[in-house]
Design an enzyme around this catalytic site. Structure first.
Site, PDB file in Angstrom:
ATOM      1  N   PHE A   1     -34.556  -9.871 -14.837  1.00 14.36           N
ATOM      2  CA  PHE A   1     -34.424 -10.878 -15.906  1.00 14.36           C
ATOM      3  C   PHE A   1     -35.254 -12.141 -15.659  1.00 14.36           C
ATOM      4  O   PHE A   1     -34.806 -13.264 -15.951  1.00 14.36           O
ATOM      5  CB  PHE A   1     -32.946 -11.277 -16.087  1.00 14.36           C
ATOM      6  N   CYS A   2     -36.456 -11.983 -15.110  1.00 14.51           N
ATOM      7  CA  CYS A   2     -37.317 -13.147 -14.821  1.00 14.51           C
ATOM      8  C   CYS A   2     -36.603 -14.173 -13.961  1.00 14.51           C
ATOM      9  O   CYS A   2     -36.765 -15.394 -14.157  1.00 14.51           O
ATOM     10  CB  CYS A   2     -37.817 -13.820 -16.100  1.00 14.51           C
ATOM     11  N   ALA A   3     -35.775 -13.688 -13.048  1.00 18.88           N
ATOM     12  CA  ALA A   3     -35.084 -14.605 -12.133  1.00 18.88           C
ATOM     13  C   ALA A   3     -34.932 -13.878 -10.794  1.00 18.88           C
ATOM     14  O   ALA A   3     -33.811 -13.630 -10.341  1.00 18.88           O
ATOM     15  CB  ALA A   3     -33.734 -15.006 -12.713  1.00 18.88           C
TER      16      ALA A   3
END
Ligand SMILES: Cc1ncc(COP(=O)(O)O)c(C=O)c1O
Length: 467
Positions: A377-379
Site C-alpha cells: 500500500f505504498c507504505a
C-alpha cells in the site's frame, strides 16, 4: 485482537448509500462463468464519482472556458465556478483567513511542493515511520533534515518519542508531517493533541489528509494551540476523480518563498531580467488550471457535507465495526493496526496464515467479484513494522524487492469502505474469506513473476476495451 466498540444498529444506519455513486453494482465476470455485481471495497485507493459530481460536471461543461485571463462571459462563469470550488474547499476544512487554498493535482504533488517550501525555509521535518510514501519520500528527497518518530506495534503514533525528538531540536523551523488517517491500519491519530504538542515545541503541523478527508470532518482552525498549519488531500479519494486536489497553507509561508512552479498566469510583470509574482493563490497555480477538476471537487465536498448531516459519520463507524467484527470471525486471519479502542476509519488490512496476500485478493476478485487492494500500500516501512516479521524474513523480503523480484513479498490485503458500501457487501467478503480458509481456492492459480499478480491458470480475461 482488536477491541470493537459496540454500535447500536437499531438506531444507527449501517448500510451506506449505494445509489450515491456512479457505476455501483456493475456486473463483472467471475471464474466459473456468469457475472455478478461488483463489490468495490478499495475506496482507500480511489473512490468512484458521486452522482452529484457527475451532474455538476455535466452542468458545467457547456460553460467551460479559460479562467481569470479571459474576458468573455463564459470565462467569467468559469472563473466564478472555479473560485466557488475554492471556497467550498476552504469551508470543508474550516481554513482560517490567514491561509490560502491552492488547487493541485493530488496529495503527492502537494507534499512535494510543501517539502520544497520547507527546505527553502531551512526546516527540520519530523515524520512517523508509518507514513504513506507520499508523506515520506518528498521530505527525504527535498529537505536536508528528516527525523523519524516511532509508532507502537499497532502503528499508533508514539507521542513520547515525538516529544523527545522535538525537544532534541530546540531551535530552527520545524514541521511535523503526519497522516490524518493511515492508509494501512485506518488508525486516525489524535490530531488536536498532536497539533498542541507540535506548537508547544515551536513546530508546525502538516496533515496528509488523503485518508482523513473522505471519513472525518476537518477543522484546521481548531481550538487555540490545536490549529492545523498545512493540509493536503486528493479529489479522487473524496468521490471526485477528475484530477484535482487541495493544498491549504499559511499565506505568510507561501509568500515568503518563490512559487513552486513558474510560467503563465502567476506574474504581474516580466522583463528580460525582472519578474514580479502576483498575489496568492494565483502565483501557486502556474499554467492553465484544472477547472473541471475543481468544480467536481467542490460538488463532492458539498454532497459529502450533506451526507454527513444525514448521518454518514455514524453509518461509517457502524459499518466499519461490522467489517472489523466480520474479519475477526475468519479463522487464521490477523488484523493489522491498533487493538485498543482507538479511532479507526473504514480501512482494515489483514493477513491470513498460510495464504499469500496476493492470492487472497485474486480469489476475491476472480471468484467473488470483490475488489480490494493487496501488497504494501505504498507504505513499505509501515507495513513491515505492522507485520512484525522476524528480522530474517523482513530482510529476505527487502532483498527480493531490491532485485525487483515480485514473488512471495511481504504484504497484506486491505478492504476499505466508501459511502456506497453495505452490510451485504461486507458479508460477501467475509463469506468468501471463510470459504478460502476452509476449502481453498476454487481455481488453480498461476503467479506472474514480473508483477506478483495471481490469476486462474485457465482464465482468459476479456476486458471491455474502447469504453
Ligand atoms: C495516507 C495517504 N497519503 C497520500 C496518498 C497519496 O495520494 P495521491 O495518490 O492522491 O497523491 C495516499 C494514497 O493512497 C494515502 O493513502
Amino acid at each position: 485482537v482488536v477491541s470493537v466498540t459496540a454500535v447500536d444498529t437499531s438506531v444507527v444506519r449501517i448500510d451506506g448509500w449505494p445509489d450515491e455513486v456512479v457505476g455501483n453494482g456493475h456486473e463483472v465476470p467471475v471464474y466459473g462463468g456468469g457475472s455478478i455485481p461488483y463489490a468495490y471495497l478499495d475506496n482507500a485507493a480511489s473512490t468512484p464519482p458521486l452522482r452529484a459530481v457527475v451532474r455538476a460536471v455535466n452542468d458545467f461543461l457547456p460553460w467551460y472556458s479559460s479562467v481569470h485571463r479571459g474576458a468573455g462571459y463564459k470565462s467569467r462563469v468559469s472563473t466564478a465556478a472555479y473560485e466557488e470550488a475554492r471556497e467550498r474547499a476552504r469551508d470543508f476544512v474550516n481554513a482560517p483567513d490567514s491561509h490560502v487554498v491552492v488547487f493541485i493535482k493530488n496529495t503527492t504533488e502537494g507534499i512535494n511542493r510543501l517539502a520544497a517550501l520547507a527546505e527553502e525555509r531551512g526546516a527540520t521535518v519530523f515524520v512517523s515511520i508509518m507514513e504513506h510514501h507520499a508523506n515520506l519520500l518528498p521530505w527525504r528527497r527535498l529537505t536536508r533534515q528528516v527525523v523519524y518518530f516511532g509508532a507502537d506495534e499497532f502503528g499508533a503514533v508514539d507521542e513520547d518519542d515525538l516529544r523527545r525528538k522535538l525537544s532534541d531540536h530546540p531551535t530552527g523551523p520545524k514541521i511535523v508531517a503526519v497522516a490524518g488517517a493511515y492508509n494501512v491500519s485506518g488508525y486516525a491519530p489524535p490530531l488536536d493533541r498532536l497539533a498542541r504538542l507540535c506548537h508547544e515545541h515551536g513546530a508546525e503541523i502538516l496533515v496528509d489528509a488523503a485518508q482523513l478527508a473522505p471519513h472525518r470532518p476537518i477543522d484546521m482552525s481548531g481550538r487555540p494551540g490545536e490549529e492545523i498549519d498545512y493540509l493536503i488531500f486528493s479529489g479522487h479519494k473524496v468521490y471526485a476523480p477528475f484530477g484535482s486536489g487541495v493544498m491549504v497553507a499559511p499565506r505568510s509561508a507561501l509568500s515568503s518563498v518563490s512559487p513552486a512552479l513558474v510560467g503563465g498566469g502567476i506574474v504581474d510583470l516580466v522583463t528580460l531580467d525582472e519578474v514580479v509574482w502576483n498575489g496568492l493563490p494565483d502565483r501557486e497555480e502556474a499554467g492553465t488550471p484544472n477547472v473541471v477538476g475543481a468544480v467536481a471537487l467542490g460538488a463532492a465536498l458539498i454532497r459529502l457535507q450533506e451526507l454527513r448531516r444525514d448521518g454518514l459519520l455514524d453509518q461509517e463507524s457502524a459499518l466499519t465495526d461490522y467489517l472489523v467484527k466480520g474479519l475477526l470471525s475468519v479463522p487464521n486471519l490477523q488484523l493489522l493496526g491498533p487493538r485498543a479502542a482507538v479511532d479507526r476509519v473504514g480501512v482494515a488490512s489483514f493477513v491470513i496464515d498460510g495464504v499469500p496476500h496476493g492470492l487472497v485478493a485474486a480469489v476475491l476478485s476472480y471468484e467473488h467479484g470483490i475488489g480490494i487492494r493487496t501488497g504494501c500500500f505504498c507504505a513499505h516501512p509501515g507495513v513491515l513494522h505492522l507485520l512484525q516479521l522476524p528480522i530474517a524474513e523482513a530482510d529476505e523480503g527487502r532483498s527480493r524487492m531490491r532485485r525487483h523480484d515480485h514473488v512471495g513479498l511481504p504484504g497484506a490485503a486491505r478492504a476499505s469502505l466508501g459511502v456506497q458500501n453495505t452490510r451485504a457487501e461486507v458479508d460477501r467478503l467475509v463469506r468468501a474469506l471463510k470459504e478460502l480458509v476452509g476449502s481453498g481456492p476454487r481455481a488453480s492459480y498461476r503467479i506472474d513473476p514480473s508483477t506478483g499478480d495471481y490469476s486462474p491458470s485457465n482464465w482468459e480475461e476479456a476486458l471491455p476495451l474502447g469504453l
